[in-house]
Design a protein around this motif. Sequence first.
Motif, PDB file in Angstrom:
ATOM      1  N   ASP A 249      31.291 -20.871   0.175  1.00  9.24           N
ATOM      2  CA  ASP A 249      30.930 -20.032   1.316  1.00  9.24           C
ATOM      3  C   ASP A 249      30.181 -18.780   0.890  1.00  9.24           C
ATOM      4  O   ASP A 249      30.086 -17.817   1.648  1.00  9.24           O
ATOM      5  CB  ASP A 249      32.174 -19.653   2.128  1.00  9.24           C
ATOM      6  CG  ASP A 249      33.189 -18.852   1.322  1.00  9.24           C
ATOM      7  OD1 ASP A 249      33.018 -18.735   0.090  1.00  9.24           O
ATOM      8  OD2 ASP A 249      34.156 -18.346   1.930  1.00  9.24           O
ATOM      9  N   HIS A 250      29.630 -18.785  -0.325  1.00  6.76           N
ATOM     10  CA  HIS A 250      28.835 -17.641  -0.765  1.00  6.76           C
ATOM     11  C   HIS A 250      27.498 -17.635  -0.024  1.00  6.76           C
ATOM     12  O   HIS A 250      26.884 -18.692   0.171  1.00  6.76           O
ATOM     13  CB  HIS A 250      28.597 -17.727  -2.277  1.00  6.76           C
ATOM     14  CG  HIS A 250      28.069 -16.455  -2.871  1.00  6.76           C
ATOM     15  ND1 HIS A 250      26.784 -16.013  -2.651  1.00  6.76           N
ATOM     16  CD2 HIS A 250      28.654 -15.517  -3.668  1.00  6.76           C
ATOM     17  CE1 HIS A 250      26.594 -14.867  -3.289  1.00  6.76           C
ATOM     18  NE2 HIS A 250      27.722 -14.540  -3.904  1.00  6.76           N
ATOM     19  N   PRO A 251      27.016 -16.467   0.404  1.00  5.58           N
ATOM     20  CA  PRO A 251      25.724 -16.421   1.105  1.00  5.58           C
ATOM     21  C   PRO A 251      24.584 -17.047   0.309  1.00  5.58           C
ATOM     22  O   PRO A 251      23.660 -17.622   0.903  1.00  5.58           O
ATOM     23  CB  PRO A 251      25.493 -14.914   1.317  1.00  5.58           C
ATOM     24  CG  PRO A 251      26.852 -14.304   1.278  1.00  5.58           C
ATOM     25  CD  PRO A 251      27.659 -15.136   0.328  1.00  5.58           C
TER      26      PRO A 251
ATOM     27  N   ALA B 120      23.142 -15.785  -6.638  1.00  2.00           N
ATOM     28  CA  ALA B 120      24.563 -15.937  -6.328  1.00  2.00           C
ATOM     29  C   ALA B 120      25.375 -16.167  -7.599  1.00  2.00           C
ATOM     30  O   ALA B 120      26.478 -15.629  -7.750  1.00  2.00           O
ATOM     31  CB  ALA B 120      24.769 -17.091  -5.354  1.00  2.00           C
TER      32      ALA B 120
ATOM     33  N   GLU C  70      25.804 -12.968  -9.226  1.00  2.00           N
ATOM     34  CA  GLU C  70      26.812 -12.166  -8.530  1.00  2.00           C
ATOM     35  C   GLU C  70      28.227 -12.600  -8.912  1.00  2.00           C
ATOM     36  O   GLU C  70      29.120 -11.752  -9.068  1.00  2.00           O
ATOM     37  CB  GLU C  70      26.614 -12.263  -7.018  1.00  2.00           C
ATOM     38  CG  GLU C  70      25.365 -11.549  -6.518  1.00  2.00           C
ATOM     39  CD  GLU C  70      25.222 -11.623  -5.009  1.00  2.00           C
ATOM     40  OE1 GLU C  70      26.229 -11.908  -4.327  1.00  2.00           O
ATOM     41  OE2 GLU C  70      24.102 -11.400  -4.521  1.00  2.00           O
TER      42      GLU C  70
ATOM     43  N   GLU D 220      31.026 -10.154 -10.631  1.00  2.00           N
ATOM     44  CA  GLU D 220      32.386  -9.939 -10.136  1.00  2.00           C
ATOM     45  C   GLU D 220      33.357  -9.792 -11.304  1.00  2.00           C
ATOM     46  O   GLU D 220      34.289  -8.985 -11.274  1.00  2.00           O
ATOM     47  CB  GLU D 220      32.824 -11.107  -9.237  1.00  2.00           C
ATOM     48  CG  GLU D 220      32.141 -11.160  -7.896  1.00  2.00           C
ATOM     49  CD  GLU D 220      32.541 -12.386  -7.083  1.00  2.00           C
ATOM     50  OE1 GLU D 220      33.586 -13.005  -7.427  1.00  2.00           O
ATOM     51  OE2 GLU D 220      31.830 -12.737  -6.126  1.00  2.00           O
TER      52      GLU D 220
ATOM     53  N   ALA E 285      32.325  -6.169  -9.320  1.00  2.70           N
ATOM     54  CA  ALA E 285      31.523  -6.131  -8.094  1.00  2.70           C
ATOM     55  C   ALA E 285      32.263  -6.837  -6.964  1.00  2.70           C
ATOM     56  O   ALA E 285      32.963  -7.839  -7.177  1.00  2.70           O
ATOM     57  CB  ALA E 285      30.170  -6.803  -8.331  1.00  2.70           C
ATOM     58  N   ALA E 286      32.111  -6.306  -5.753  1.00  2.00           N
ATOM     59  CA  ALA E 286      32.797  -6.873  -4.597  1.00  2.00           C
ATOM     60  C   ALA E 286      32.291  -8.283  -4.321  1.00  2.00           C
ATOM     61  O   ALA E 286      31.077  -8.520  -4.278  1.00  2.00           O
ATOM     62  CB  ALA E 286      32.575  -5.993  -3.372  1.00  2.00           C
ATOM     63  N   PRO E 287      33.193  -9.242  -4.136  1.00  2.00           N
ATOM     64  CA  PRO E 287      32.752 -10.608  -3.840  1.00  2.00           C
ATOM     65  C   PRO E 287      32.134 -10.706  -2.445  1.00  2.00           C
ATOM     66  O   PRO E 287      32.574 -10.026  -1.517  1.00  2.00           O
ATOM     67  CB  PRO E 287      34.033 -11.436  -3.921  1.00  2.00           C
ATOM     68  CG  PRO E 287      35.155 -10.498  -4.117  1.00  2.00           C
ATOM     69  CD  PRO E 287      34.628  -9.115  -4.231  1.00  2.00           C
ATOM     70  N   ARG E 288      31.120 -11.565  -2.344  1.00  2.00           N
ATOM     71  CA  ARG E 288      30.502 -11.822  -1.041  1.00  2.00           C
ATOM     72  C   ARG E 288      30.883 -13.220  -0.587  1.00  2.00           C
ATOM     73  O   ARG E 288      30.688 -14.204  -1.309  1.00  2.00           O
ATOM     74  CB  ARG E 288      28.987 -11.702  -1.128  1.00  2.00           C
ATOM     75  CG  ARG E 288      28.488 -10.280  -1.323  1.00  2.00           C
ATOM     76  CD  ARG E 288      27.069 -10.126  -0.808  1.00  2.00           C
ATOM     77  NE  ARG E 288      26.127 -11.020  -1.480  1.00  2.00           N
ATOM     78  CZ  ARG E 288      25.031 -11.515  -0.899  1.00  2.00           C
ATOM     79  NH1 ARG E 288      24.757 -11.241   0.366  1.00  2.00           N
ATOM     80  NH2 ARG E 288      24.222 -12.301  -1.591  1.00  2.00           N
ATOM     81  N   THR E 289      31.425 -13.322   0.615  1.00  4.41           N
ATOM     82  CA  THR E 289      31.757 -14.600   1.222  1.00  4.41           C
ATOM     83  C   THR E 289      31.415 -14.535   2.702  1.00  4.41           C
ATOM     84  O   THR E 289      31.386 -13.461   3.299  1.00  4.41           O
ATOM     85  CB  THR E 289      33.250 -14.953   1.069  1.00  4.41           C
ATOM     86  OG1 THR E 289      34.023 -13.986   1.771  1.00  4.41           O
ATOM     87  CG2 THR E 289      33.671 -14.960  -0.391  1.00  4.41           C
ATOM     88  N   LEU E 290      31.197 -15.690   3.290  1.00  2.00           N
ATOM     89  CA  LEU E 290      30.888 -15.770   4.717  1.00  2.00           C
ATOM     90  C   LEU E 290      31.991 -16.434   5.519  1.00  2.00           C
ATOM     91  O   LEU E 290      32.021 -16.321   6.737  1.00  2.00           O
ATOM     92  CB  LEU E 290      29.586 -16.555   4.931  1.00  2.00           C
ATOM     93  CG  LEU E 290      28.310 -15.950   4.355  1.00  2.00           C
ATOM     94  CD1 LEU E 290      27.156 -16.937   4.513  1.00  2.00           C
ATOM     95  CD2 LEU E 290      27.987 -14.628   5.045  1.00  2.00           C
TER      96      LEU E 290
END
Length: 351
Positions: A151-153, A308, A311, A315, A320-325
């Motif tokens: 679900d990573h952008p 991604a 990124e 992490e 670094a803050a994780p990115r998820t959708l």
Amino acid sequence: MTSDAPFDAFLLLSFGGPEGPEDVMPFLHQVTRGRGIPDSRLAEVADHYQSFGGVSPINQQNRSLLAALRTDFAANGVDLPVYWGNRNWKPYVADAVREMRDDGVRRALVFATSATSSYSACRQYRDDLAQAHRVAGQGAPELVKLRHFFDHPGFVGPLADSVRDALLTLPADRRGDARLVFTAHSIPSSMNAESGPQRNGLYDAQQRETARLVAEAVRGPGAEFDLAWQSRSGSPEVPWLEPDINDHLRELAGRGVRAVVVTPSGFVSDHIEVRWDLDVEARRTAASLGLAYARAGTPGTHPAFVAAIRELVLERLTGAAPRTLGALGLCGVDCPDGCCPAPRRPPAAAR
């Protein structure tokens, strides 16, 4: 054993595939070792590879991804040497870990080319790493697998771009009501049931979440979509996740659907199972049903996907803050012992 030593390398971990006609049967024997699958059945799968010259696209795709990662890391200040190892063909992961050991690597981050949970998608790669570490012996680096990225952008976005491109290849009068169908590798139902730390079918849930996110990125909130399964193997007596993509196309045609976009959202690149199962078999099925058919591409070396991966590395390197959708939360960060256990007889699957 974990340590506080800084990470000093990156390992791309993948499935592997044959690179010539003479490699095909040895590769399939490697994939299915210990599972009692007769050569007559393997010969059928071998024909799929031979139709592409005996070469699986996956190794060249991984070479391209490695090149893209080296460029991206250098441009963004990620100072890690990049290595590559496979589960089932050269370069083997054990050889890559020996190379890292000899180069003085102490602690490496590992990106596996599988976005989700389950034994074959995650736990087996962790087992591969543990075995490679044992084989490398004294001085072998600690190997830390990066989390799931379903679900990573940077995974969802390239898939959505590919769906939009695929829609444009359909006849104009069929695009608006084309059905969005997503596919992932089928696994035994029992393996799915055991997937995730809570053993609650996380594999299916993650695949559905990817499909939902991509569909909504293309058509907006609440967009309709289907998830079907492909590349089943193993004994017909063992229940696997269904419906099969070909059966699902027949069901859609029976409901009056006129066009489909099929997206292999459970895959990182267009390897042999994508190209055979979807570009040959599913396309043939669709043609026999009068369905307009388009197949969307996988992320491959899309710049957003390469970013991604960086990124995910950051992490771990910098916090670094994780990115998820999605709505399932972070998965695969530190899988507990017993998560996604091995089946009694692992299913054969050849990529």
